[in-house]
Motif scaffolding. Sequence first.
Motif, short mmCIF file in Angstrom:
data_model
loop_
_atom_site.label_atom_id
_atom_site.label_comp_id
_atom_site.label_asym_id
_atom_site.label_seq_id
_atom_site.Cartn_x
_atom_site.Cartn_y
_atom_site.Cartn_z
N LEU A 94 0.84 -1.20 0.00
CA LEU A 94 0.00 0.00 0.00
C LEU A 94 0.87 1.25 0.00
O LEU A 94 1.99 1.24 0.53
CB LEU A 94 -0.92 -0.01 1.21
CG LEU A 94 -1.90 -1.19 1.28
CD1 LEU A 94 -2.59 -1.23 2.62
CD2 LEU A 94 -2.90 -1.11 0.14
N PRO A 95 0.40 2.35 -0.57
CA PRO A 95 1.22 3.55 -0.69
C PRO A 95 1.48 4.25 0.64
O PRO A 95 0.79 4.02 1.63
CB PRO A 95 0.40 4.45 -1.61
CG PRO A 95 -1.00 3.98 -1.46
CD PRO A 95 -0.92 2.51 -1.16
N PHE A 96 2.50 5.11 0.63
CA PHE A 96 2.76 5.97 1.78
C PHE A 96 1.51 6.79 2.06
O PHE A 96 0.71 7.08 1.16
CB PHE A 96 3.92 6.93 1.51
CG PHE A 96 5.27 6.29 1.61
CD1 PHE A 96 5.80 5.91 2.84
CD2 PHE A 96 6.03 6.06 0.46
CE1 PHE A 96 7.04 5.33 2.93
CE2 PHE A 96 7.28 5.48 0.55
CZ PHE A 96 7.78 5.12 1.78
N LEU A 97 1.31 7.16 3.31
CA LEU A 97 0.13 7.94 3.68
C LEU A 97 0.08 9.27 2.93
O LEU A 97 -0.98 9.75 2.57
CB LEU A 97 0.11 8.18 5.19
CG LEU A 97 -0.13 6.93 6.05
CD1 LEU A 97 -0.01 7.27 7.52
CD2 LEU A 97 -1.49 6.31 5.74
N GLN A 98 1.24 9.87 2.70
CA GLN A 98 1.31 11.12 1.96
C GLN A 98 2.15 10.89 0.72
O GLN A 98 3.35 11.06 0.72
CB GLN A 98 1.92 12.22 2.82
CG GLN A 98 1.08 12.54 4.02
CD GLN A 98 1.68 13.63 4.88
OE1 GLN A 98 2.81 14.04 4.69
NE2 GLN A 98 0.91 14.10 5.86
N PRO A 145 -5.34 6.84 -4.50
CA PRO A 145 -6.52 6.22 -3.85
C PRO A 145 -7.35 5.39 -4.83
O PRO A 145 -7.86 4.33 -4.49
CB PRO A 145 -7.31 7.41 -3.31
CG PRO A 145 -6.32 8.51 -3.18
CD PRO A 145 -5.33 8.29 -4.29
N TYR A 146 -7.49 5.88 -6.07
CA TYR A 146 -8.24 5.14 -7.08
C TYR A 146 -7.48 3.88 -7.49
O TYR A 146 -8.07 2.80 -7.60
CB TYR A 146 -8.51 6.02 -8.31
CG TYR A 146 -9.28 7.26 -7.98
CD1 TYR A 146 -10.63 7.19 -7.62
CD2 TYR A 146 -8.67 8.51 -8.00
CE1 TYR A 146 -11.34 8.33 -7.30
CE2 TYR A 146 -9.38 9.65 -7.68
CZ TYR A 146 -10.71 9.56 -7.33
OH TYR A 146 -11.41 10.68 -7.01
N ASN A 147 -6.17 4.02 -7.75
CA ASN A 147 -5.35 2.86 -8.10
C ASN A 147 -5.44 1.79 -7.02
O ASN A 147 -5.56 0.61 -7.30
CB ASN A 147 -3.89 3.26 -8.32
CG ASN A 147 -3.68 4.13 -9.54
OD1 ASN A 147 -4.51 4.16 -10.45
ND2 ASN A 147 -2.57 4.83 -9.57
N THR A 148 -5.39 2.23 -5.78
CA THR A 148 -5.45 1.30 -4.65
C THR A 148 -6.80 0.58 -4.61
O THR A 148 -6.85 -0.65 -4.45
CB THR A 148 -5.20 2.05 -3.32
OG1 THR A 148 -3.90 2.66 -3.38
CG2 THR A 148 -5.26 1.11 -2.14
N ALA A 149 -7.88 1.33 -4.77
CA ALA A 149 -9.22 0.72 -4.72
C ALA A 149 -9.41 -0.30 -5.84
O ALA A 149 -9.90 -1.42 -5.61
CB ALA A 149 -10.29 1.81 -4.80
N PHE A 150 -9.01 0.06 -7.07
CA PHE A 150 -9.15 -0.87 -8.20
C PHE A 150 -8.29 -2.11 -7.99
O PHE A 150 -8.71 -3.23 -8.30
CB PHE A 150 -8.75 -0.20 -9.51
CG PHE A 150 -9.67 0.92 -9.94
CD1 PHE A 150 -11.04 0.83 -9.77
CD2 PHE A 150 -9.15 2.06 -10.53
CE1 PHE A 150 -11.89 1.86 -10.17
CE2 PHE A 150 -9.99 3.09 -10.94
CZ PHE A 150 -11.36 3.00 -10.76
N THR A 151 -7.09 -1.91 -7.45
CA THR A 151 -6.18 -3.04 -7.25
C THR A 151 -6.70 -3.99 -6.18
O THR A 151 -6.71 -5.21 -6.38
CB THR A 151 -4.77 -2.55 -6.86
OG1 THR A 151 -4.32 -1.66 -7.88
CG2 THR A 151 -3.81 -3.69 -6.72
#
Length: 132
Positions: free
Chosen positions: A93-97, A104-110
């Motif tokens: 998962l990406p860094f918080l900042q 956020p979109y890339n994360t949700a789709f993934t």
Amino acid sequence: ATTSSWKIAKANAVVADGGCANNWAYGFNCGGEMMIEPIEEAMRREAEVMDCMSGVLLVHSVAGGTGSGLGSRMAFHIADRFPESALVGVSVLPFLQGDVAVQPYNTAFTIASITQACDSSILLHNNDAHRV
């Protein structure tokens, strides 16, 4: 005492120039389409030297386009191509900042893709991994 080391054969490392522009859809459709064949060929070479390929560990990031889109595409492809092998997705998962506006979109789709395609999913937060 003998020690053994694990490493990937250089002939089976798949690399390409460029990326997927921090775009999940581009990574899934365009980048994924270009990379499926060379990645599958490298996996086939690795599988041929094994007695039994009981599982595949897919490690990828989810913030940018390559790790998220191509990673998702490969998860579906590996699940279809190697149905007898357990598929475990390790998603970083990406860094918080982060500096990627669409992360956020890339994360949700993934996450949606990985939970569909993989037998098991492990989420690793980049902030925590960075401290190790």
